[in-house]
Structure formats: structure tokens, C-alpha cells
Design an enzyme around this catalytic site. Structure first.
Site, PDB file in Angstrom:
ATOM      1  N   GLU A  85       0.849  -1.186   0.000  1.00  0.00           N
ATOM      2  CA  GLU A  85       0.000   0.000   0.000  1.00  0.00           C
ATOM      3  C   GLU A  85       0.889   1.243   0.000  1.00  0.00           C
ATOM      4  O   GLU A  85       1.861   1.286   0.748  1.00  0.00           O
ATOM      5  CB  GLU A  85      -0.897   0.041   1.242  1.00  0.00           C
ATOM      6  N   GLU A 103      -2.345  -3.960   6.967  1.00  0.00           N
ATOM      7  CA  GLU A 103      -3.435  -4.924   7.158  1.00  0.00           C
ATOM      8  C   GLU A 103      -3.549  -5.990   6.070  1.00  0.00           C
ATOM      9  O   GLU A 103      -4.643  -6.517   5.849  1.00  0.00           O
ATOM     10  CB  GLU A 103      -4.750  -4.143   7.228  1.00  0.00           C
ATOM     11  N   GLU A 124      -5.359  -2.772  12.695  1.00  0.00           N
ATOM     12  CA  GLU A 124      -5.071  -3.625  11.531  1.00  0.00           C
ATOM     13  C   GLU A 124      -6.063  -4.783  11.462  1.00  0.00           C
ATOM     14  O   GLU A 124      -6.530  -5.148  10.387  1.00  0.00           O
ATOM     15  CB  GLU A 124      -3.632  -4.146  11.568  1.00  0.00           C
ATOM     16  N   HIS A 167      -9.361  -3.693  10.037  1.00  0.00           N
ATOM     17  CA  HIS A 167      -9.322  -3.487   8.586  1.00  0.00           C
ATOM     18  C   HIS A 167      -9.822  -4.714   7.818  1.00  0.00           C
ATOM     19  O   HIS A 167     -10.188  -4.599   6.658  1.00  0.00           O
ATOM     20  CB  HIS A 167      -7.891  -3.195   8.124  1.00  0.00           C
ATOM     21  N   GLU A 175      -9.631   4.273   6.330  1.00  0.00           N
ATOM     22  CA  GLU A 175      -8.795   4.704   7.456  1.00  0.00           C
ATOM     23  C   GLU A 175      -9.594   5.478   8.515  1.00  0.00           C
ATOM     24  O   GLU A 175      -9.438   5.252   9.704  1.00  0.00           O
ATOM     25  CB  GLU A 175      -7.591   5.522   6.967  1.00  0.00           C
TER      26      GLU A 175
END
Ligand code: ARG
Ligand code: ZN
Length: 882
Positions: free
Chosen positions: A124, A267, A301, A304, A323
Site C-alpha cells: 500500500e 493490514e 489492523e 481493517h 482509514e
């Protein structure tokens, strides 16, 4: 790194992908020189016309490309600056690429790289394109099957997402494994780990009866530091079932700790990768704050898995969709695990100091940005923290039950999809029947609104009137703003406590037993709220719980603040009133110092603090929060552009602190002694609260009187945990002379040099010390064998600590502090652009600093002129200079 000026990407240009990748097969041959990646992408054209396929790719060496097992002729494809263009593909085909990458040389820590002797990934936002040619965008979701082969001795552990299908030895030195993740996912959630790792294992039975194996993988040196994170993981899993109805969906969940990592954690589906500082814990090396951070990040995490993975983002402009929502979820979790009020105070304090500054600076952007140059620059406090505040306001407006219904609808409606912030808001509306039309402006307008409140009281008619107005300063590209929907939680404090509220023209609600607070909806530029039946002139308790991310203006006098501070029934308002009172007093001392007038420190403040300290019925953690004076960067921001004088702020704040320490000496000493404990260390709320208050007493005592440095020294020597040891050392380092701290600092290093995470704290403490030797010390530490410019934790500790936590030295009048920072950024620009760009933040605030603006801007200009500027640094530097 590119030669041409990096371009801007716009939300309005979004187009759905022309091709889908239904299945992705990857094979990795990990080696000491290089790694060969072979991909098989099962492509399907999603549009009617025959369009060429543009795959993303960066720093890849293409060895072979074929379509349906036929090698492509050279003229059938084209290597471009940022990828691979393939003409004329069948509607459906398997595209295979063989590429060579060099993880060993990858210092950007993006894509596949090495941390110590292990291979790991960070994809990411756009790191996957450094692994293989791909449609590296979150709306392309694919089912991944991954095989890995590597030397069996060096890399006995080979991990990827999903379930382990098969493992086999290859020849006498190498082995092979295959993983399969049944959930379609975007490439940014892909992960691979290979190394000589050990693990702890536990299990969790979901509400639906699935038994999940939980593992935390670490380097052998860290095996004793995994238990707390495992416990936090299990608590997160249970909590998400109970509060959000979300269950885990695979039979295995892995966490891996790595020492070189750009952010906190990632995550990746069923294979979370963590910065070791955010997962490893032991009382010897981890502070209470560290424990709390680990709990929050493990939860973040894990959460997520639903808010981010099962339902992901359509494009990176929607980053806050996952987020902001996930930060809201982890904050709720932390609140439920500990004290809700303390958690709220910590979060608001950070938001007001750092996010408000971002919102007032050159990088200000809406929660859903409209454009960016480098997406890595948009992992910001605005996306995360303000994004979470926006979700929190929806929660406030809808109420608990409707919010949960909205969340359920969002997850069921969009499971397996890549969606937008708009989809989230619509699910909330559909489930609640509530209209959030105007509320959506929180997603599109940048800047922190200012909520201005005046009041009047009519004793004749017993009416009390609040006049409320809102405005929002201009931000880059947004000169004018439309009114926001601001939930203003409020109450009225009378002599005997919070008064019952009757809004004029509204029936009294006899059903609710608690009618002492209300949420007023402010949605116009000006509004008036009249309360009937108010028998005495009240003190308004405003923005309770920080019900909206706004700056509140109300002209409180000091006695009103003292009343709120001691008697209001909202914990946040009590804390906020203490902050406001301290701010008034410190600002007054600044004025006295700058005009040369005698310094008179209002004893009201120390008196109020003494009262807090004497009241042993209060939560010690809350008292510690209330005793914490506003930080120097917050004070600088409050001063306004062109008006912040760092030295004056430092002196005024120190003088006020000293005065409090002197006035409260007896009670500080008494509490310091009484709060000591012989219990074995636990990161429990109770113990953390006691240590927090005790160490805040120590801080005041050491500041006020050199005679108390002995307490600090004794605590440093005898402490049985890192929280107390570091607090003792910090007091010596901040308030003592060199002969008070030189030896303890050296001893501390000797004792803990084998623990990287402790060495980082040691670096950070020395970077933040306000003494005049700081700059030379930091330069010296940059040459220390334990410093490494390629390790983000060390850079953050030493360089970030200096620029962010040592205002008087960073803002030296000779400009040497700025030069040091800019020199480091220039070097990091080619090593690790993400970290280089993040370090720029203190320089971007140049407009605030009286007498320093030209020097600060000069360093930005020097950076702007560097050849081969990364897009990351280019964007922040140029926007800051505009
Ligand atoms: N998604 C990760 C987190 O929870 C952060 C990843 C940051 N990546 C980056 N390129 N800045 O919150
Ligand atoms: Zn996140």
C-alpha cells in the site's frame, strides 16, 4: 524518481478499469542477488472496444512476456516510463510476465525488500508495481495463488496471504510453498514474508464456531515480546464480533514483526506486517504509552479485515473510507478497554495540535482529496484522525442503534466491492432514514471550522440565549466555504450542577431521565438557541466530548473555566477548561516577557491544580492529563502566522510550570510518594493511571526545584519498568545540568544497547533535550554506530525528534537546525522518499515563525532545486512554497 515534473492526479478523472484480473498466480524465486517473479494474470476485458492494456510497473527488469503461453513479439508491447503497454489482447487471456527485481537494493521499503535477513513486502498504496507488472489500483480485485521458493536454511518460513496449500523440498538446499487466498483483493493487500523466524501460537473460536490459528512471527531475539500483542489481538476479535457484528473469515491469522518499516503496520489479508515498535512489548523495554499504542494498532489492523479488506476503496481519493472508519473503530475499542474520557482527551489533544496545523498549512486537503501528486503524501492526520471525527459525528447524529444498522448495511451491501465515501454515507442514510446531504461537506471542504459562541441571560424571563456562528478559513484551492453541519453537544452549569435544559418552542422530553445535555445542530452561518426556565446565570459547557472537529471561540473568564474544570459533568470539558486556563495564563506571561513587564503568574492556575491533586477521588490518569500544559507547538500554532516566538513560548511555558511546581510542592511530593507501588508491572488501566500521575508530579517537582532531581535519579536507578526508568531519565535530561544527565544517559545506553527499540528511545530523548548542546549532540549521534539513515524508526527518533520535539533548538536563530533537517532530507530523498517527505512537516510551518521565515523558506528552496527530486518531496516542497 523521474526527470519530468511529476503530474497531478484528479478524482474527477476516475474511470473504471478497462480490464479485470480475475485470478492472479505468482511465483517467486528468492535469491541473494535478485528475485525472479513470474506472474500469470487471468485477464478479462471489461469494455466493448479493444483498448490497449496499460500495466503499472516500476524498477522492474522484464525478462519475458507471453499471452496464452505464446511469447509476445517485441512490437506487440511497449515499455513505458511507468509500466508496460500491450496492444491487441483477446477479450479473455492469460498474460504472463517474468521479471527480475532486486529486493536487496530496495531502500524505499516499498514493494519487496529486505529487513535484516528477512524478505518482506509493503504494497500500500502503490508498491505492488515494484514487484511485477499489474493493474495496481484498488478497484482491481483478484484471487491470488502464490508460490515461493527459497533457500531452506536461510528462509525456513515462507508466508503469503490466505491458506497454506502445499509445501515441499526442491533439491537439497531449496524448498517451495504455495498459498491461496480465496477472497478477491486488490494488489495493495498482497504480502510475502520469508525468513528465519520463530512464532508464538494461540487460537480463537469465532462466534460462528470457526477455530482460527493465530500466530505472531518474529526474529528469534524477540520471542519474549509477543504475548501482549497476542492478547490484544484476541480482545480485538471478540470486540469486533460484539460491537460491530464482524467475524473473522479465514482459519489463520498471522502477524509478522519487522524492524525496517515506513509506517506503523499494514493490514494485508491474513498476513499483517508490523513495524516491530508497534507489536513487540515487554515491561523492560516498553513504556505504558507503548503498550497502549500496540493495543490500538493491533486492533486497527485487525479491524481493517472488514473496513478495508472485505469492503475496500475504489480509488485512493477514498482512503479515509477505510482509514477514518477504522480509526473510529479502534478508538471505540480502546475506549472500551480503558477509560473513555482519557482516550478521548489523548486523541483530541493530538488532533488539535497536529491535524489542525495540517488543516491550516500548505498541505491542507479535504477528508476526500480532489487531487494529489504522490498518494504516499496523503496518509495524513486529516485522512486518519479527522476522517475518524467525521465518522464519529455521523455516530452522534444517528445514535448508537442507527449507526450500527448503517454499518451492517454498509458491510452487507458492499461486501467484496471497492467503494467510495459516498457509498458509506448513503448506507448510513438508508439505514437511519436521516438526510446527511449537507453533512457531506465534511468530506469535500478542507480547513478547520471556527465555531463562535456568545450568550446572554435574561433574569426577568429566565431565558438564556446562545448565539452561534461558524466560518472556515480559506485553504489551498478553496477560498469560500459553505456552512458545515456541526453537532454541538452542550450543557449549562449552574451553582448546584448541570441544569435541566428546555429549548424554547420544544416540548420537554420527560422520557429521558437525563435532560442536562443536548446536541444542538449548527448548520447555518448564524443561529440562535434560546433556553427557557433557566433560574440562574449558567456557565455554558460547550462542545462536550469534543462533538465536532472545530475551533471553539467563547470568551470564558478564568473563574468560569475553574468552575467547569472542577464541576462540569463532562470529562472532556473539564480537561479542555484546564487547557484553556493554562493557555490564558501562559499567553499572559508571554506578553509580560516580551513587553519587559514584571512577570506575574496568575495563582488561580496553580490553585486549581493543587485542588486537582488533593482530590484523591479523581481518576489519576485524568488528573495527569489535566496537569499537562499545552505543548510548545500548540502554543506556536495558537500565536498565529508570523507571530510565534519559540524562545518566548519556551520561557513562558517553563516559568508557568515552575510556578505551579513551587506552589504545589507539598501536594506533589505527597502524591509522588503515595502513588509509588511495589506491585509487579502490569499494563493495566489502574497501574498506568498511577504511573502517569506520579511521573507528572515528578516532572513538576524536577522543573521547579533542582533539589528534586535526586528523586528523578533515584527513580531512574530503582525503576522496575521502562515507563518509570525513562521518566526519571527524562526529568534529569530536561531539568538537570550536564553533570546530572551525562552519566545516566551513558549508563542507560550500556544497559540497553542490545534492544533496538530502547536505543531508539534513547536517541529520541537526546534529540528533544532543550539544552544548548542539542544540535551538536544530534550531529554526533548521526555518526553513532547505532544510527542508520536507512532505518525509519531511527530517523524518526533522532531527526524527527529534533525537528518536532525540540522547538528552541530546531528554530535556532543561526538557522543550523533547519540546515541539519534539510541536509538529512536531501540524502533521504534518494534512499527513502516517503520518510524524506514526512520529515518535511516542521519546515512547511514556516509562515508561523516570526524572524525565521526567510531561513526556513530558504531551506525549502534549496531542496526544491535538487536534481532528481522524488515526487514525494517535490509535492510537499513546492506546495509549501506556493
Ligand atoms: N493501511 C496502513 C494502516 O493502517 C498504512 C499503510 C501506509 N502506507 C503508506 N504508503 N503510507 O493504517
Ligand atoms: Zn489503517
Amino acid at each position: 524518481m523521474r526527470d519530468a515534473t511529476p503530474g497531478t492526479i484528479y478524482l474527477e478523472d476516475y474511470q473504471a478499469p478497462p480490464y479485470l484480473i480475475n485470478r492472479t498466480e505468482l511465483h517467486f524465486e528468492l535469491g541473494e542477488e535478485d528475485t525472479i517473479v513470474t506472474s500469470r494474470l487471468h485477464l478479462l476485458r471489461a469494455v466493448a472496444e479493444d483498448v490497449p492494456l496499460q500495466l503499472h510497473g516500476q524498477e522492474l527488469e522484464l525478462l519475458q512476456v507471453s499471452v496464452d503461453n505464446e511469447e509476445l513479439a517485441e512490437e506487440a508491447y511497449q515499455l513505458t516510463d511507468d509500466g508496460l503497454l500491450i496492444h491487441q489482447l483477446p477479450e479473455q487471456c492469460v498474460l504472463s510476465c517474468k521479471t527480475r527485481i532486486r529486493p536487496q537494493d530496495n531502500t524505499s521499503l516499498e514493494g519487496l525488500y529486505k529487513s535484516h535477513r528477512m524478505f518482506c513486502t509493503q504494497c500500500e498504496a502503490e508498491g505492488f508495481r515494484k514487484i511485477t507488472y499489474y493493474l495496481d489500483r484498488p478497484d482491481v480485485m483478484s484471487v491470488f495463488t502464490v508460490s515461493i521458493e527459497a533457500d531452506a536454511k536461510r528462509y525456513p518460513v515462507l508466508l503469503s496471504n490466505g491458506n497454506l496449500l502445499e509445501t515441499k523440498p526442491l533439491d537439497n538446499t531449496r524448498h517451495w510453498v504455495q498459498w491461496h487466498d480465496p477472497f478477491p483483493k486488490p494488489a495493495y493487500l498482497f504480502a510475502l514474508v520469508a525468513g528465519d523466524l520463530e512464532h508464538i501460537e494461540d487460537s480463537f473460536r469465532t462466534a460462528g464456531g470457526r477455530d482460527v490459528t493465530l500466530r505472531i512471527y518474529v526474529e528469534p531475539k524477540d520471542m519474549g515480546k509477543c504475548d501482549y500483542a497476542m492478547d490484544a489481538l484476541k480482545r480485538s476479535m471478540r470486540w469486533d464480533e460484539e460491537v460491530f457484528g464482524r467475524e473473522y473469515d479465514l482459519d489463520i491469522f498471522n502477524i509478522v514483526a519487522v524492524d525496517d518499516f515506513n509506517m506503523g503496520a499494514m493490514e494485508n489479508k491474513s498476513l499483517n506486517i508490523f513495524n516491530s515498535s508497534c507489536v513487540l512489548a515487554h515491561p523492560d523495554i516498553t513504556t505504558d504509552a507503548g503498550y497502549q499504542r500496540i493495543e490500538a494498532i493491533v486492533a486497527h489492523e485487525y479491524f481493517h479485515n472488514w473496513s478495508g479488506n472485505r469492503v475496500t476503496c475504489r480509488d485512493w481519493f477514498q482512503l479515509s473510507l477505510k482509514e477514518g472508519f477504522t480509526v473510529f473503530r479502534d478508538a471505540e475499542f480502546s475506549s472500551d478497554m480503558g477509560s473513555r474520557t482519557v482516550k478521548r482527551v489523548e486523541d483530541v489533544s493530538m488532533l488539535r495540535t497536529a491535524q489542525f496545523a495540517e488543516d491550516a498549512g500548505p498541505m491542507a486537503h479535504p477528508v476526500r482529496p480532489e487531487s494529489y501528486i504522490e498518494i504516499n503524501n496523503f496518509y495524513t492526520l486529516t485522512i486518519y484522525e479527522k476522517g475518524a471525527e467525521v465518522v464519529r459525528m455521523i455516530h452522534t447524529l444517528l445514535g448508537e442503534e442507527n449507526f450500527r444498522a448503517g454499518s451492517d448495511l454498509y458491510f452487507s451491501r458492499h461486501d467484496g466491492q471497492a467503494v467510495t465515501c459516498e457509498d458509506f454515507v448513503r448506507a448510513m442514510e438508508d439505514a437511519s432514514g436521516m438526510d446527511l446531504g449537507q453533512f457531506r461537506r465534511w468530506y469535500s471542504q478542507a480547513g478547520t471550522p471556527i465555531l463562535s459562541v456568545t450568550d446572554s441571560y435574561d433574569a426577568e424571563s429566565n431565558t438564556y440565549t446562545l448565539d452561534v456562528s461558524q466560518r472556515c478559513p480559506a485553504t489551498p484551492g478553496q477560498a469560500q466555504k459553505q456552512p458545515f453541519v456541526i453537532p454541538l453537544a452542550m450543557g449549562l452549569l449552574g451553582d448546584a450542577g448541570n441544569l435541566p435544559l428546555t429549548l424554547a418552542g420544544q416540548e420537554t422530553d420527560h422520557e429521558t431521565e437525563d435532560n442536562t445535555h443536548k446536541v444542538l445542530i449548527v448548520d447555518q452561518e448564524r443561529q440562535q438557541f434560546v433556553f427557557d426556565d433557566v433560574r440562574e446565570r449558567p456557565v455554558p459547557s460547550l462542545l462536550r466530548g469534543f462533538s465536532a472537529p472545530v475551533r471553539l471561540e467563547y470568551d470564558y473568564d478564568r473563574s468560569a473555566l475553574c468552575q467547569l474544570m472542577s464541576r462540569d459533568d463532562d470529562g472532556f470539558v473539564r480537561w479542555d477548561s484546564a487547557q484553556a486556563l493554562a493557555l490564558q495564563v501562559i499567553t499572559e506571561v508571554q506578553q509580560q516577557l516580551s513587553s519587559g513587564a514584571a512577570v506575574v503568574i496568575d495563582p488561580l492556575l496553580s490553585g486549581a491544580f493543587v485542588q486537582l491533586l488533593e482530590d484523591t477521588s479523581l481518576d489519576p490518569a485524568m488528573v495527569a492529563e489535566m496537569l499537562a500544559l499545552p505543548g510548545e507547538s500548540y502554543l506556536a500554532e495558537q500565536a498565529g502566522e508570523g507571530a510565534a516566538d519559540v524562545d518566548l513560548i519556551h520561557r513562558a511555558r517553563a516559568a508557568v510550570k515552575q510556578a505551579i511546581g513551587e506552589a504545589a510542592e507539598q501536594v506533589l511530593l505527597a502524591r509522588y510518594q503515595a502513588l509509588s507501588s511495589v506491585d509487579a508491572y502490569q499494563p493495566s488501566g489502574d497501574q498506568i493511571a498511577r504511573r502517569a500521575l506520579r511521573n507528572s508530579c515528578l516532572d513538576y517537582l524536577a522543573c521547579a526545584n533542582g533539589a528534586h532531581l535526586g528523586l528523578a535519579h533515584a527513580q531512574f536507578l530503582s525503576a522496575g519498568n521502562m515507563t518509570d526508568r525513562l521518566a526519571g531519565l527524562r526529568a534529569l535530561a530536561f531539568y538537570g545540568a550536564a553533570n546530572d544527565w551525562a552519566q545516566p544517559l551513558a549508563d542507560f545506553y550500556q544497559d540497553w544497547r542490545h534492544e533496538t527499540l530502547v536505543v531508539n528511545q534513547w536517541l529520541q530523548l537526546q534529540a528533544a533535550m532543550p539544552d544548548g548542546g542539542a544540535l551538536d549532540r544530534v550531529r554526533g549521534l548521526m555518526e553513532h554506530p547505532d544510527f542508520d539513515l536507512r532505518n525509519p524508526n531511527k530517523v524518526r527518533a533522532l531527526i524527527g525528534g529534533f525537528a518536532g520535539q525540540n522547538p528552541v533548538n530546531f528554530h535556532r536563530t543561526d538557522g543550523e537546525g533547519y540546515r541539519l533537517l534539510a541536509d538529512v532530507i536531501a540524502r533521504l530523498n534518494s534512499i527513502n522518499p516517503q520518510i524524506a517527505s514526512r520529515l518535511l512537516a516542521p519546515l512547511t510551518k514556516w509562515r508561523y515563525y516570526a524572524g525565521r521565515q526567510d531561513m526556513m523558506r530558504g531551506e525549502l528552496q534549496r531542496l526544491a532545486a535538487l536534481p532528481e527530486l522524488s515526487p514525494d518531496v517535490y509535492e510537499v516542497v513546492t506546495k509549501s512554497l506556493q
